[in-house]
Motif scaffolding. Structure first.
Motif, PDB file in Angstrom:
ATOM      1  N   UNK A  71     -77.905  44.903 -13.988  1.00 51.37           N
ATOM      2  CA  UNK A  71     -78.975  46.084 -13.707  1.00 51.37           C
ATOM      3  C   UNK A  71     -80.056  45.290 -12.720  1.00 51.37           C
ATOM      4  N   UNK A  72     -79.899  46.069 -11.543  1.00 54.70           N
ATOM      5  CA  UNK A  72     -80.671  45.555 -10.375  1.00 54.70           C
ATOM      6  C   UNK A  72     -82.282  45.659 -10.864  1.00 54.70           C
ATOM      7  N   UNK A  73     -83.042  44.577 -10.550  1.00 59.15           N
ATOM      8  CA  UNK A  73     -84.497  44.672 -10.911  1.00 59.15           C
ATOM      9  C   UNK A  73     -84.921  45.120  -9.523  1.00 59.15           C
ATOM     10  N   UNK A  74     -85.499  46.512  -9.411  1.00 58.02           N
ATOM     11  CA  UNK A  74     -86.040  47.080  -8.102  1.00 58.02           C
ATOM     12  C   UNK A  74     -86.983  46.512  -7.409  1.00 58.02           C
ATOM     13  N   UNK A  75     -87.076  45.221  -7.379  1.00 56.97           N
ATOM     14  CA  UNK A  75     -88.141  44.300  -6.700  1.00 56.97           C
ATOM     15  C   UNK A  75     -87.265  43.541  -5.757  1.00 56.97           C
ATOM     16  N   UNK A  76     -87.446  43.462  -4.618  1.00 63.98           N
ATOM     17  CA  UNK A  76     -87.034  42.343  -3.480  1.00 63.98           C
ATOM     18  C   UNK A  76     -87.727  41.409  -3.406  1.00 63.98           C
ATOM     19  N   UNK A  77     -87.453  40.421  -3.565  1.00 65.96           N
ATOM     20  CA  UNK A  77     -88.122  39.063  -3.278  1.00 65.96           C
ATOM     21  C   UNK A  77     -87.946  38.467  -1.944  1.00 65.96           C
ATOM     22  N   UNK A 173     -81.671  36.613 -15.894  1.00 64.60           N
ATOM     23  CA  UNK A 173     -81.621  37.252 -14.560  1.00 64.60           C
ATOM     24  C   UNK A 173     -80.474  36.215 -13.595  1.00 64.60           C
ATOM     25  N   UNK A 174     -79.799  37.047 -12.850  1.00 63.53           N
ATOM     26  CA  UNK A 174     -78.682  36.436 -12.098  1.00 63.53           C
ATOM     27  C   UNK A 174     -78.982  36.819 -10.548  1.00 63.53           C
ATOM     28  N   UNK A 175     -78.515  35.978  -9.593  1.00 67.61           N
ATOM     29  CA  UNK A 175     -78.862  36.427  -8.414  1.00 67.61           C
ATOM     30  C   UNK A 175     -77.688  37.433  -7.845  1.00 67.61           C
ATOM     31  N   UNK A 176     -78.234  38.509  -7.364  1.00 64.29           N
ATOM     32  CA  UNK A 176     -77.187  39.494  -7.031  1.00 64.29           C
ATOM     33  C   UNK A 176     -77.266  39.735  -5.567  1.00 64.29           C
TER      34      UNK A 176
END
Ligand code: 5GP
Length: 224
Positions: A71-77, A173-176
């Motif tokens: 489930x993508x966290x809707x925050x770009x880092x 949390x995993x890198x997507x």
């Protein structure tokens, strides 16, 4: 993106479509998908070998991969090592200026709103991520930056900045998403030549020549 063999996986396909200016500029660059797939898979494999949990399960073919359905966290880092792009414009700093410390930015993942920048209290107030998740994204982004800078340096490239996305999967949390010249700024260390999507954004020409060079250099650096 399409369904995988079960409900915990997805098949992602890398597109030839290039977009910039929040979608206002668009072009089909035949072969970009293949190059980005090869670059991103190489980088994800390298990061996984170095302890970063990623969504990548298996490369399927030259332009697609099976990934964990997070489930993508809707925050770009966004991680910045040198000033460029949006940072240079916003703060009036010449491109290429070294930064005294690594800059981390968080942006809302919303094309409709132009990916506005968020601070920690925005993120928690909007319920986009918890304090613990923010701390974990920060920690992982800095580790990933160190690893990528080391590899790029071996490849004769300076990693100016890049964007990461994380997803929730099995309580961690995993890198997507992908890491490619679409989402990074990479400059030739000796000449400062841009090898990334700025060639498309700024009409510098031979966009895919830059991407091919990035792949060639990364393959060489991985073999050292
Ligand atoms: P800037 O804020 O300077 O435009 O972008 C900083 C870095 O993050 C650049 O390497 C850029 O490619 C990447 N980036 C920022 N937003 C996006 C986005 O929405 N999509 C992609 N692919 N990369 C992004």
């Amino acid at each position: 993106m399409c369904r995988g063999p079960d409900d915990k996986s997805l098949v992602i396909r890398y597109r030839d479509t290039a977009t910039a200016l929040n979608g206002e500029k668009r072009a089909e660059l035949a072969g970009k998908g293949l190059l980005n797939a090869a670059i991103s898979h190489l980088l994800f494999a390298y990061l996984a070998e170095n302890g970063i949990a990623t969504h990548l399960i298996q490369v399927l073919d030259e332009e697609s991969a099976l990934v964990k359905k997070a489930a993508i966290v809707p925050v770009e880092v966004i991680v910045r090592n040198r000033a460029a792009g949006g940072f240079s414009q916003k703060y009036g700093v010449p491109e290429g200026t070294a930064l005294l410390n690594t800059v981390l930015e968080f942006c809302l993942k919303s094309d409709a709103l132009g990916d506005p920048m968020l601070n920690h209290s925005h993120i928690t107030a909007l319920g986009l991520a918890s304090e613990a998740e923010l701390a974990e994204m920060t920690r992982q982004a800095l580790v990933i930056n160190g690893l990528l800078c080391t590899l790029c340096e071996k490849a004769g490239m300076t990693l100016i900045d890049f964007k990461l996305e994380f997803g929730r999967y099995d309580d961690s949390l995993i890198l997507c998403d992908e890491i490619s010249p679409d989402s990074c700024r990479l400059w030739d260390t000796d000449t400062g030549k841009k090898l990334d999507k700025d060639r498309f954004r700024r009409d510098l020409g031979d966009v895919l020549g830059g991407y091919r060079e990035v792949l060639r250099r990364l393959r060489h650096a991985r073999s050292l």
